[in-house]
Write an enzyme that holds these catalytic residues in place. Structure first.
Site, PDB file in Angstrom:
ATOM      1  N   GLU A  66       0.740  -1.102   0.079  1.00  0.00           N
ATOM      2  CA  GLU A  66       0.003   0.205  -0.047  1.00  0.00           C
ATOM      3  C   GLU A  66       0.699   1.297   0.138  1.00  0.00           C
ATOM      4  O   GLU A  66       0.667   2.122   0.862  1.00  0.00           O
ATOM      5  CB  GLU A  66      -0.794  -0.031   1.021  1.00  0.00           C
ATOM      6  CG  GLU A  66      -1.867  -1.313   1.084  1.00  0.00           C
ATOM      7  CD  GLU A  66      -2.695  -1.297   2.342  1.00  0.00           C
ATOM      8  OE1 GLU A  66      -2.877  -0.585   3.183  1.00  0.00           O
ATOM      9  OE2 GLU A  66      -3.621  -2.395   2.339  1.00  0.00           O
ATOM     10  N   ASN A  99       2.399  -4.658  -3.387  1.00  0.00           N
ATOM     11  CA  ASN A  99       0.770  -4.927  -3.188  1.00  0.00           C
ATOM     12  C   ASN A  99      -0.020  -3.766  -2.859  1.00  0.00           C
ATOM     13  O   ASN A  99       0.466  -3.071  -2.132  1.00  0.00           O
ATOM     14  CB  ASN A  99       0.962  -6.046  -2.104  1.00  0.00           C
ATOM     15  CG  ASN A  99      -0.751  -6.588  -1.648  1.00  0.00           C
ATOM     16  OD1 ASN A  99      -1.025  -7.312  -2.903  1.00  0.00           O
ATOM     17  ND2 ASN A  99      -1.091  -6.662  -0.606  1.00  0.00           N
ATOM     18  N   HIS A 150     -10.420  -6.029  -2.839  1.00  0.00           N
ATOM     19  CA  HIS A 150     -11.107  -5.844  -1.872  1.00  0.00           C
ATOM     20  C   HIS A 150     -12.537  -5.024  -2.548  1.00  0.00           C
ATOM     21  O   HIS A 150     -12.438  -3.845  -2.768  1.00  0.00           O
ATOM     22  CB  HIS A 150     -10.808  -5.032  -0.682  1.00  0.00           C
ATOM     23  CG  HIS A 150      -9.726  -5.752   0.322  1.00  0.00           C
ATOM     24  ND1 HIS A 150     -10.178  -6.642   0.860  1.00  0.00           N
ATOM     25  CD2 HIS A 150      -8.729  -5.364   0.448  1.00  0.00           C
ATOM     26  CE1 HIS A 150      -9.004  -7.171   1.389  1.00  0.00           C
ATOM     27  NE2 HIS A 150      -7.895  -6.482   1.261  1.00  0.00           N
ATOM     28  N   GLU A 180      -6.360 -10.529  -2.015  1.00  0.00           N
ATOM     29  CA  GLU A 180      -6.863 -10.299  -0.698  1.00  0.00           C
ATOM     30  C   GLU A 180      -8.229 -10.311  -1.075  1.00  0.00           C
ATOM     31  O   GLU A 180      -9.118  -9.377  -0.472  1.00  0.00           O
ATOM     32  CB  GLU A 180      -6.606  -9.217   0.060  1.00  0.00           C
ATOM     33  CG  GLU A 180      -5.184  -9.084   0.282  1.00  0.00           C
ATOM     34  CD  GLU A 180      -4.621  -7.855   0.925  1.00  0.00           C
ATOM     35  OE1 GLU A 180      -5.526  -7.249   1.623  1.00  0.00           O
ATOM     36  OE2 GLU A 180      -3.445  -7.563   1.366  1.00  0.00           O
ATOM     37  N   ASP A 210     -12.130  -9.989  -1.537  1.00  0.00           N
ATOM     38  CA  ASP A 210     -13.642 -10.285  -0.907  1.00  0.00           C
ATOM     39  C   ASP A 210     -14.294  -9.309  -1.609  1.00  0.00           C
ATOM     40  O   ASP A 210     -14.064  -8.357  -2.138  1.00  0.00           O
ATOM     41  CB  ASP A 210     -13.528  -9.970   0.663  1.00  0.00           C
ATOM     42  CG  ASP A 210     -12.630  -8.809   1.107  1.00  0.00           C
ATOM     43  OD1 ASP A 210     -12.575  -7.862   0.276  1.00  0.00           O
ATOM     44  OD2 ASP A 210     -12.210  -8.902   2.393  1.00  0.00           O
TER      45      ASP A 210
HETATM   46  O1  G3I Z   1      -4.748  -7.920  18.258  1.00  0.00           O
HETATM   47  C1  G3I Z   1      -5.352  -6.956  18.875  1.00  0.00           C
HETATM   48  C2  G3I Z   1      -5.923  -7.285  20.074  1.00  0.00           C
HETATM   49  O2  G3I Z   1      -4.858  -7.504  21.102  1.00  0.00           O
HETATM   50  C3  G3I Z   1      -7.020  -6.176  20.551  1.00  0.00           C
HETATM   51  O3  G3I Z   1      -7.579  -6.724  21.819  1.00  0.00           O
HETATM   52  C4  G3I Z   1      -7.946  -5.992  19.770  1.00  0.00           C
HETATM   53  C5  G3I Z   1      -9.054  -4.922  19.867  1.00  0.00           C
HETATM   54  O4  G3I Z   1      -9.643  -4.466  18.945  1.00  0.00           O
HETATM   55  O5  G3I Z   1      -7.416  -5.414  18.350  1.00  0.00           O
HETATM   56  C6  G3I Z   1      -6.454  -6.424  17.857  1.00  0.00           C
HETATM   57  O6  G3I Z   1      -5.714  -5.925  16.674  1.00  0.00           O
HETATM   58  C7  G3I Z   1      -6.742  -6.277  15.658  1.00  0.00           C
HETATM   59  C8  G3I Z   1      -5.889  -6.850  14.596  1.00  0.00           C
HETATM   60  O7  G3I Z   1      -6.639  -6.690  13.346  1.00  0.00           O
HETATM   61  C9  G3I Z   1      -5.978  -8.393  14.956  1.00  0.00           C
HETATM   62  O8  G3I Z   1      -7.155  -8.780  15.001  1.00  0.00           O
HETATM   63  C10 G3I Z   1      -6.808  -4.605  15.160  1.00  0.00           C
HETATM   64  O9  G3I Z   1      -7.730  -3.834  16.089  1.00  0.00           O
HETATM   65  C11 G3I Z   1      -7.533  -4.675  13.752  1.00  0.00           C
HETATM   66  O10 G3I Z   1      -7.341  -3.280  13.278  1.00  0.00           O
HETATM   67  C12 G3I Z   1      -6.805  -5.484  12.766  1.00  0.00           C
HETATM   68  O11 G3I Z   1      -7.340  -5.338  11.622  1.00  0.00           O
HETATM   69  C13 G3I Z   1      -6.378  -5.937  10.314  1.00  0.00           C
HETATM   70  C14 G3I Z   1      -6.214  -4.719   9.555  1.00  0.00           C
HETATM   71  O12 G3I Z   1      -5.769  -5.282   8.457  1.00  0.00           O
HETATM   72  C15 G3I Z   1      -5.534  -3.664  10.144  1.00  0.00           C
HETATM   73  O13 G3I Z   1      -5.173  -2.691   9.092  1.00  0.00           O
HETATM   74  C16 G3I Z   1      -7.413  -6.795   9.876  1.00  0.00           C
HETATM   75  O14 G3I Z   1      -7.680  -7.950  10.752  1.00  0.00           O
HETATM   76  C17 G3I Z   1      -6.949  -7.469   8.486  1.00  0.00           C
HETATM   77  O15 G3I Z   1      -7.916  -8.039   7.898  1.00  0.00           O
HETATM   78  C18 G3I Z   1      -6.388  -6.360   7.802  1.00  0.00           C
HETATM   79  O16 G3I Z   1      -5.909  -6.687   6.618  1.00  0.00           O
HETATM   80  C19 G3I Z   1      -5.527  -5.766   5.560  1.00  0.00           C
HETATM   81  C20 G3I Z   1      -4.247  -6.337   4.909  1.00  0.00           C
HETATM   82  O17 G3I Z   1      -3.162  -6.426   5.716  1.00  0.00           O
HETATM   83  C21 G3I Z   1      -3.842  -5.006   3.867  1.00  0.00           C
HETATM   84  N1  G3I Z   1      -4.789  -4.679   2.832  1.00  0.00           N
HETATM   85  C22 G3I Z   1      -6.007  -4.593   3.789  1.00  0.00           C
HETATM   86  C23 G3I Z   1      -6.560  -5.573   4.432  1.00  0.00           C
HETATM   87  C24 G3I Z   1      -7.811  -5.265   4.902  1.00  0.00           C
HETATM   88  O18 G3I Z   1      -8.006  -3.869   5.777  1.00  0.00           O
END
Ligand code: G3I
Length: 482
Positions: free
Chosen positions: A174, A215, A251, A279, A281
């Site tokens: 990104e 990516n 996405h 990725e 969806d």
């Molecule tokens: O790990 C913490 C946990 O300790 C805490 O309790 C909880 C509270 O909200 O948050 C947890 O972290 C989260 C993390 O995912 C793990 O579950 C974050 O808040 C959350 O923001 C994070 O979201 C991820 C996101 O990337 C972050 O930008 C999504 O799961 C993940 O699917 C998403 O993936 C991205 C790709 O890497 C890049 N392209 C876009 C894609 C979708 O956004």
């Protein structure tokens, strides 16, 4: 609502919703029910595994894995069956692997790598250099030498650890704004445009056997952002910088697969790099309508077909497995239903569309074949159970037929009467038809044989005008059932 081109990923997240309206779909057609999340159930495959079909095309089917979900049998069954590539949804990102400088945590990342190995799947690395999920201690560095050292140390440690396992890395993720200008990440601000080449070059040293990719999202169409990526890849190749592949996150929003999708993949391939849908969806407003789920299926099909049409497309990765574990509802309020399985691990039309796009064969692990098949229909001894879930103007009937006789069936035909003016809308796992009030379901090729004691599960949607009762007098091959 953000458009697909804008595709804004807000920084703040709400907590995961634990109960929400779902639209469940069984084996390619729609079962509409508003319900809280139910306990996991095993998937009910109707095609050979995606990965086997994809293999015949020389591509892989991937999914983003959160290892914490592997304890869920429904999730695990699909993960093991369908996918020949695994990418960590979060576990290999900077905040997960190096939360403080020089202190590395490998627990979840190692679990992802171990799952890939045990499942004979490729391991895809995501991601080494990215502005998001970046610890504050990196974000706050303003000295170029220090940041370069930190970036190199991180690449050395993470790419180095998995050098024998990772097939390809998203080295930089990104890096673009929507208008094709560079995203003002800390890497861009402090190191300038050259950080991309520096990261790629370092990654090659750390993991000489891995393909190295850039990516991004909203680069699926030919547009300003994808053209900026295209121009950069061309320049990197000209300059001899190691770059092997480009990932297109995809996405998407339902009904919005870009018309230039395949053409865009092809122009990158023509530069001499591999391309991958990384990725995928397809989100929509929830609760999802049956029409949107069908549109979503067409979108999934179109994406897979575009990849298959481009020689250097290495495959398609979906960003998760099921709607109960998708990032979408956390980020796009009121949207979801983006993945090929619903929150109860039931296959949606998108699952079937992908299978069909891959030319998957009917599942050969279906009902047990009869040991002594008869040459044609025989009088049936049968038991039928009929359940339904109704909503305002329709209902879904789920029918289990059991061969309770002593002889095997080599084919079967169920007949019954639909009550109260009900009208068949669609059905699955059988050839369904309605004449007057008579409803008929004949076996599909893959479930024709039913051994004594064996069962077949089929289903249909019907419209009603108030009478939601289900049929009671049922016959199979002309013989009344119990
Ligand atoms: O790990 C913490 C946990 O300790 C805490 O309790 C909880 C509270 O909200 O948050 C947890 O972290 C989260 C993390 O995912 C793990 O579950 C974050 O808040 C959350 O923001 C994070 O979201 C991820 C996101 O990337 C972050 O930008 C999504 O799961 C993940 O699917 C998403 O993936 C991205 C790709 O890497 C890049 N392209 C876009 C894609 C979708 O956004």
């Amino acid at each position: 609502m953000p458009t697909q081109i804008e595709n804004v990923f807000p920084a703040s997240r709400t907590g995961r919703t634990t109960a929400w309206a779902v639209t469940a779909v069984v084996a390619g057609s729609t079962l509409v029910a508003t319900a809280a999340l139910a306990p996991a159930r095993a998937a009910e495959p109707i095609f050979e595994p995606w990965r086997d079909a994809a293999d015949r095309h020389g591509v892989t089917t991937g999914f983003a894995l959160s290892p914490a979900h592997l304890g869920d049998p429904g999730y695990r069954a699909i993960a093991e069956r369908e996918f020949s590539l695994v990418v960590a949804e979060n576990a290999m990102k900077w905040d997960a692997t190096e939360p403080s400088r020089g202190t590395f945590t490998w627990g979840q990342a190692d679990q992802v790598a171990a799952f890939a190995e045990s499942n004979d799947a490729e391991l895809y690395g995501h991601t080494l250099v990215w502005h998001s999920q970046l610890p504050g201690w990196v974000e706050s560095i303003s000295d170029p030498d220090e940041l370069r050292t930190v970036m190199y140390d991180h690449i050395d440690a993470v790419a180095g650890r998995y050098a024998d396992q990772v097939d390809a890395w998203d080295v930089v993720n990104e890096l673009w704004e929507g208008d094709g200008s560079r995203r003002q990440s800390v890497f861009q601000r402090v190191l300038g445009d050259g950080y991309v080449a520096e990261a790629l070059t370092r990654a090659r040293q750390a993991a000489p056997g891995a393909d190295l990719c850039l990516n991004d999202y909203s680069t699926d169409a030919i547009n300003a952002k994808s053209t900026a990526m295209y121009d950069l890849v061309a320049d990197l190749l000209d300059d001899g910088v190691p770059i092997d592949c480009v990932g297109f996150q995809s996405h998407l929003i339902v009904g919005q697969v870009p018309g230039t999708f395949q053409q865009n993949l092809q122009r990158f391939a023509d530069l001499g790099v591999d391309v991958r849908i990384t990725e995928l969806d397809v989100r929509m407003d929830v609760p999802a309508s049956a029409a949107d789920l069908q549109r979503q299926a067409a979108d999934y099909r179109a994406v897979v077909e575009a990849c298959l049409a481009v020689d250097r497309c290495t495959g398609v990765t979906v960003w998760g497995i099921d709607d109960g574990h998708s990032w979408v509802p956390d980020v796009f309020s009121g949207q979801g239903a983006a993945l090929p399985w619903d929150a109860q691990y039931q296959a949606k039309p998108a699952y079937t569309a992908v299978a069909e796009a891959l030319d998957a064969r009917p599942d050969d692990a279906g009902p047990t074949p009869s040991p002594t098949p008869t040459s044609g229909p025989v009088d049936a001894e049968c038991t039928v159970t009929w359940s339904h879930a109704a909503w305002g103007t329709g209902y879904t009937g789920s029918v289990t037929i059991t061969n309770s006789g002593a002889e095997a069936w080599s084919s079967w035909e169920l007949t019954t009467t639909l009550p109260g003016g009900q009208v068949l809308q669609q059905g699955w796992s059988a050839d369904w038809s309605q004449t007057g009030s008579t409803l008929t379901a004949s076996n599909a090729a893959w479930n024709a044989s039913v051994a004594p004691g064996g069962t077949v599960q089929i289903g249909y949607n019907a419209a009603h005008t108030g009478d939601t009762s289900v049929p009671t007098d049922v016959a199979v091959n002309g013989s009344p059932c119990h």
